[in-house]
Enzyme design. Sequence first.
Site, PDB file in Angstrom:
ATOM      1  N   ALA A 136       0.859  -1.190   0.000  1.00  0.00           N
ATOM      2  CA  ALA A 136       0.000   0.000   0.000  1.00  0.00           C
ATOM      3  C   ALA A 136       0.883   1.223   0.000  1.00  0.00           C
ATOM      4  O   ALA A 136       1.952   1.217   0.609  1.00  0.00           O
ATOM      5  CB  ALA A 136      -0.896   0.007   1.231  1.00  0.00           C
ATOM      6  N   LYS A 192      11.966 -10.714   6.314  1.00  0.00           N
ATOM      7  CA  LYS A 192      11.643  -9.375   5.797  1.00  0.00           C
ATOM      8  C   LYS A 192      12.801  -8.415   6.083  1.00  0.00           C
ATOM      9  O   LYS A 192      13.155  -7.574   5.251  1.00  0.00           O
ATOM     10  CB  LYS A 192      10.340  -8.909   6.457  1.00  0.00           C
TER      11      LYS A 192
HETATM   12  O1  KPL Z   1       9.401  -3.548   2.049  1.00  0.00           O
HETATM   13  C1  KPL Z   1       9.941  -2.836   1.247  1.00  0.00           C
HETATM   14  C2  KPL Z   1      10.088  -1.402   1.628  1.00  0.00           C
HETATM   15  O2  KPL Z   1      10.112  -0.546   0.757  1.00  0.00           O
HETATM   16  O3  KPL Z   1      10.172  -1.131   2.840  1.00  0.00           O
HETATM   17  C3  KPL Z   1      10.468  -3.392  -0.047  1.00  0.00           C
HETATM   18  C4  KPL Z   1      10.374  -4.889  -0.030  1.00  0.00           C
HETATM   19  C5  KPL Z   1      11.893  -2.977  -0.249  1.00  0.00           C
HETATM   20  C6  KPL Z   1       9.614  -2.969  -1.218  1.00  0.00           C
HETATM   21  O4  KPL Z   1       9.761  -1.657  -1.577  1.00  0.00           O
END
Ligand code: KPL
Length: 322
Positions: A136, A192
């Site tokens: 989003a 992540k």
């Molecule tokens: O989670 C993301 C972020 O921008 O914080 C990624 C995976 C790099 C996608 O833009």
Amino acid sequence: MRQGLKPGTSGDGTTAILGAGALGRLWAACLPSETAGFVPKSGAVPSAPVLTYQFTDHLGHGHVIQRRWLTDLSDLSLLLVTTKAGNTLSALEEVVDQLPEACPIVLFQNGLGSQQAVANHWPQRPVLAASTTEAANRPGPDVVIHAARGCTWVGPLNEAARTTVDPVIQQLAASGLTIQAEDQILERLWHKLVVNAGINPFTALLDCPNGDILTAPLFLDHIDQLCLELAALMSAEGLPPQTPEHLRASIEQVARATTANTSSMRSDVRNGRATEIDYINGHVAARSQALGLNAPVNQMLTERVKQLAPYPDQKHGASLHG
Ligand code: KPL
């Protein structure tokens, strides 16, 4: 679905959202209007009883969303915390006493460190963490776009939360978003973190979209050492061993899959907001040091990104709703 709630009150089955950024507004838009609302910033009196914004769903359809500001949290059955990592503890401190003791608190922060701080601070409260691949963004203050559907994993961070996972998932399922219980939520958060550690600082320093880092000398010169540092720390933290090559492959795969995206860190820097570097590469550098490991690349990236951020004092005081 409950009917007849007074404006501003919560009730059994109500989900409150603390942090009205893109992710918080996505959840509020997807949850039924009768059962979802926002927690106002402490001391702030909202100028209207509802927060109104434009929402484009993942099919490209536009909606006008109106969700209540919840001023009474005494009957709340779920709190989603979608603040930036650096604001989470202080934002929760301002409202936690108003919540029922048994109200599960689900943390959606990027990186690591802020979740542990909350779980340690309130060990008797059910604290859970969520890791999401829902995409989003918020191109304007009152405009939110659900760019791509994903999945959200939710798991307990402390003993008090173990029995709350199923009811939390049931309540969130009313959103229509994909949600799964995850017993090993720390592993998900780590996965992540690896991706964010390998993409976000490079995009911020190079001021480029995600895919462009893959051919940039700054990335090519440091990515192998960065992945060595991540792999060493993950083993030291007791996570299942991962090879640095595997970590590099996952970072590159996400950078390719999100090639035209502006990362959250680049966007923070561009908008003069505090970044989450302390909870991503900074967390890796600090934990490595605490465990007697070296993480010079994570340390260097942390320092360089901090030099970019024009408002270092915002780390703890930035708007919850930015
Ligand atoms: O989670 C993301 C972020 O921008 O914080 C990624 C995976 C790099 C996608 O833009």
